[in-house]
Structure formats: C-alpha cells, structure tokens
Write an enzyme that holds these catalytic residues in place. Structure first.
Site, mmCIF file in Angstrom:
data_model
loop_
_atom_site.group_PDB
_atom_site.id
_atom_site.type_symbol
_atom_site.label_atom_id
_atom_site.label_comp_id
_atom_site.label_asym_id
_atom_site.label_seq_id
_atom_site.Cartn_x
_atom_site.Cartn_y
_atom_site.Cartn_z
ATOM 1 N N HIS A 1 0.866 -1.184 0.000
ATOM 2 C CA HIS A 1 0.000 0.000 0.000
ATOM 3 C C HIS A 1 0.899 1.229 0.000
ATOM 4 O O HIS A 1 1.302 1.714 1.045
ATOM 5 C CB HIS A 1 -0.922 -0.043 1.231
ATOM 6 N N HIS B 1 1.388 4.831 -2.369
ATOM 7 C CA HIS B 1 1.034 5.720 -3.490
ATOM 8 C C HIS B 1 2.318 6.387 -3.958
ATOM 9 O O HIS B 1 2.956 7.103 -3.173
ATOM 10 C CB HIS B 1 0.040 6.782 -3.032
ATOM 11 N N HIS C 1 -9.407 0.986 -1.448
ATOM 12 C CA HIS C 1 -9.396 1.587 -0.118
ATOM 13 C C HIS C 1 -10.810 1.485 0.449
ATOM 14 O O HIS C 1 -11.790 1.810 -0.248
ATOM 15 C CB HIS C 1 -9.022 3.068 -0.196
ATOM 16 N N GLU D 1 -11.147 3.264 5.957
ATOM 17 C CA GLU D 1 -10.102 4.152 6.493
ATOM 18 C C GLU D 1 -10.837 5.224 7.312
ATOM 19 O O GLU D 1 -10.783 5.222 8.531
ATOM 20 C CB GLU D 1 -9.291 4.766 5.353
ATOM 21 N N ASP E 1 1.819 3.871 2.792
ATOM 22 C CA ASP E 1 0.807 4.771 2.226
ATOM 23 C C ASP E 1 1.431 5.952 1.472
ATOM 24 O O ASP E 1 1.640 5.852 0.264
ATOM 25 C CB ASP E 1 -0.148 5.257 3.330
ATOM 26 N N ASP E 2 1.698 7.052 2.166
ATOM 27 C CA ASP E 2 2.283 8.255 1.546
ATOM 28 C C ASP E 2 3.450 8.710 2.428
ATOM 29 O O ASP E 2 3.353 9.710 3.147
ATOM 30 C CB ASP E 2 1.231 9.366 1.453
HETATM 31 N N1 ADE Z 1 -4.499 8.738 -1.812
HETATM 32 C C1 ADE Z 1 -3.268 8.787 -1.309
HETATM 33 N N2 ADE Z 1 -3.277 8.375 -0.039
HETATM 34 C C2 ADE Z 1 -4.549 8.043 0.268
HETATM 35 C C3 ADE Z 1 -5.197 7.536 1.418
HETATM 36 N N3 ADE Z 1 -4.544 7.279 2.552
HETATM 37 N N4 ADE Z 1 -6.524 7.332 1.368
HETATM 38 C C4 ADE Z 1 -7.185 7.593 0.261
HETATM 39 N N5 ADE Z 1 -6.631 8.073 -0.843
HETATM 40 C C5 ADE Z 1 -5.309 8.289 -0.852
HETATM 41 ZN ZN ZN Z 2 -3.690 4.758 0.565
#
Ligand code: ADE
Ligand code: ZN
Length: 352
Positions: free
Chosen positions: A28, A30, A212, A215, A293-294
C-alpha cells in the site's frame, strides 16, 4: 550478557534492529505520496512551477493534517510539479532507494493517472517514467515490483471508465508490471458501489482488484468493496472492527488488510499510536500487513511504520514476524516467488 542488554530499552532497540533487517513487502504505497519536499522543490525549479511555499521547511511544516481531505488537498497540489517522464522516473527511483534501505523485497505500487491526465500530462508519460525506474531497479538487484492503477473515487465512474480506456492500449507494453486496479481518494460519500460497473469490467479483463475502504468510511464500505467490487485485498480496513460478522469473514477468508499505521496517526484516524487496533486485528486472526501509504507526508517509510507500532503496542518479535509473513501471503506474486520470500524471511528470523 550485561544487565543493559535485558533492560526494556535494550530489548526495544533489539526489536528495532530486527525490524530494520526484516525482508519486507510493501502493498500500500502511493507513488505520488513518496514525493519528498526536497524533490518537489527541485522538480518545481526544473519545470518552472511556482510552489506556494517559501522553502522545504515551510512545506514540511504544512504537513499538519486534520483528516484525509486536508492531506489530499496538499497531495494533489504537490503532484503538479510532475510534468515529464523523467520527473516520474526520478520520484520512483527515489522511492526505490528508500525501500531498499528498509529491506523491501517487493512493492506493489499505486499510481493515480487522473491526477496527471486532468492536468494535460499524457497517460504514456506517467506509465513510462514509473515503469522505467521499476525495470531499472529489477535489473540492478532484483528489486521486485508491480503497478496498480487507482481510480480517484471523488470523480465519476464515467471518468474511471475513460481512464481505463486510455490506459488499456498500454497494457501489453507494461504487462510485466501493471497487474491491478485500485480505488483511492476521498472515501466518505464515495462508496464502493459507485464503481461497481467499472470494477466488473476490470475483473473481466483479468486485473487483480483492491480498494481503499474502512479508512475514514464505515465498515459497510469494506463489505461492499468485497461483495460489489469483488476485491481481493482491502486497503486500510481498520474500521472493519466495528462489524463483528465482517471481522469473522475477513479472518475466515484470510482477506488481507493493508494497514498504514503512521498514515492513520497523521490523518487522525487514531488519536494515539497506542490506540491503534492493528494488534487486535492480528490477534483476531486477520491477515493484517504493515505499509507506508504516503511516506513523504506521514513521516516514515516501511521500517518506521513497523517500529512505530511495535513500540507503541509493545508487539512481540513473533507478532512482528507474523505481520511480515502476512505481507508475503497477501502479495500478488506467483506461488513460487512467495515461497522463496517466505524462506528468506524464516531464515532471517532463525539467524537473528
Ligand atoms: N491517496 C493517497 N493516499 C490516500 C489515502 N490514505 N486514502 C485515500 N486516498 C489516498
Ligand atoms: Zn492509501
């Protein structure tokens, strides 16, 4: 063994070291969320894009999020510096360096073409830059990877269909990498059912499917992602805990959740890492995995995510190992590659 070696602090350090060397999978991630402020500024300069921040420090200081949307606003704005194939290459190559340092062996990487095609960047530019970096890494040292094209759920299903049509002519050229479809962006108010038809088409086309769900959105979105989109993995999914029947189903069917601890903390999905439910999900027999994630926005890559939950929840070595095993079980590699990765993991565990 001296007494310091058995103190709680020393055993915490030992677990941190164990985590750092652990062979990992990342499921996971991005790629646009790996754009570190330094690279964002460098690309802005290269492409003569004006950023609304005076410095790298000022940009980093703006990473103070109250929820998913407050992050997404910055994330989409930041992606505006990505203009050329080389920009996508440089961003991806920088991520791979970080992942290698964390002993990531295989990464299944999300990318959001609509974020770029909406700005007039060609689909081919996006694919070419990311894929060239992944292929170079594979050739260099066997770094394993795959690409998962994500639809933006705040846009329409019609837009998702158009994006799919634009990408499909590239399928053969990127058959070694582009294996799946995902769904991201603003969750609340954009339920999985909005994308049931386009997911149906992607399924017919033979893509691996993830989305997703759970969350910020309710557990019901996790159920509908499974029932209506027919996904194989759930990205995040932490709110599944609110539905006991769903929890039993996830455990029984070994449907993986790609959990992202530092993301959950930064986006206020949890108030404190000590309140994160990943240990409870693990204890309930779910195939939970750790992911970043990011990472450029949330303060840490894979090792940092593992270490943050291990420390805050006082995880045992065995629990950490199980999280890593789950990551291999849940990835989309062929069975023989999973066996080889599992053997590497067990060998590491036996030797450390
Ligand atoms: N795009 C990038 N990170 C995300 C996240 N945590 N949830 C939804 N969309 C995303
Ligand atoms: Zn994500």
């Amino acid at each position: 063994m001296n007494s310091a070696a058995t103190s709680p602090a020393a055993s915490g350090q030992a677990l941190d070291d164990f985590i750092a060397g652990l062979p990992k999978t990342e499921l996971h991630l991005h790629i646009e969320g790996t754009l570190e402020p330094e690279l964002m500024f460098a690309l802005a300069q290269r492409n003569q894009v004006k950023l609304p921040y005076a410095s790298v420090e000022a940009l980093r200081a703006a990473y103070d999020f109250s929820d998913l949307q407050s992050f997404l606003d910055l994330y989409y704005a930041g992606a505006d510096v990505l203009r050329t194939e080389q920009d996508f290459y440089d961003m991806t190559a920088a991520y791979i360096e970080r992942a290698r340092a964390d002993n990531v062996r295989h990464a299944e990487i999300f990318f959001d073409p609509q974020t770029h095609t909406e700005r007039g960047i060609a689909m081919t530019t996006v694919f070419a830059g990311i894929a060239r970096a992944l292929r170079d890494a594979r050739l260099k040292d066997g770094f394993g990877s795959a690409m998962i094209l994500c639809f933006l759920r705040h846009l329409s299903e019609e837009d998702a269909f158009a994006t799919l049509e634009q990408a499909l002519p590239l399928r053969e050229q990127y058959a070694d990498l582009w294996i799946g479809i995902g769904l991201d962006s603003s969750e609340r108010g954009n339920p999985p059912e909005k994308f049931a038809r386009v997911y149906g088409r992607c399924r017919e086309l033979g893509f691996r499917l993830v989305a997703h769900a759970g969350e910020e959105g309710p557990a019901a979105y996790v159920s509908s992602a499974l029932d209506l989109l027919k996904v194989e993995r759930i990205d995040h999914g932490v709110r599944s805990e609110e539905d006991p029947a769903l929890m039993q189903r996830l455990a029984r069917e070994r449907i993986a959740l790609t959990v992202c601890p530092l993301s959950n903390l930064k986006l206020c999905v949890v108030k404190d890492m000590a309140e994160h439910n990943i240990a409870r999900l693990l204890d309930a027999g779910l195939a939970v995995t750790v992911n970043s994630d990011d990472p450029a926005y949330f303060g840490g890559y894979m090792t940092a995510n593992y270490q943050a939950v291990a420390r805050a929840l006082d995880l045992s070595r065995e629990q950490v190992l199980q999280l890593a095993r789950n990551g291999i079980e849940a990835c989309f590699l062929p069975g023989e590659d999973k066996l080889a990765l599992t053997a590497e993991l067990e060998q590491y565990a036996a030797a450390h």
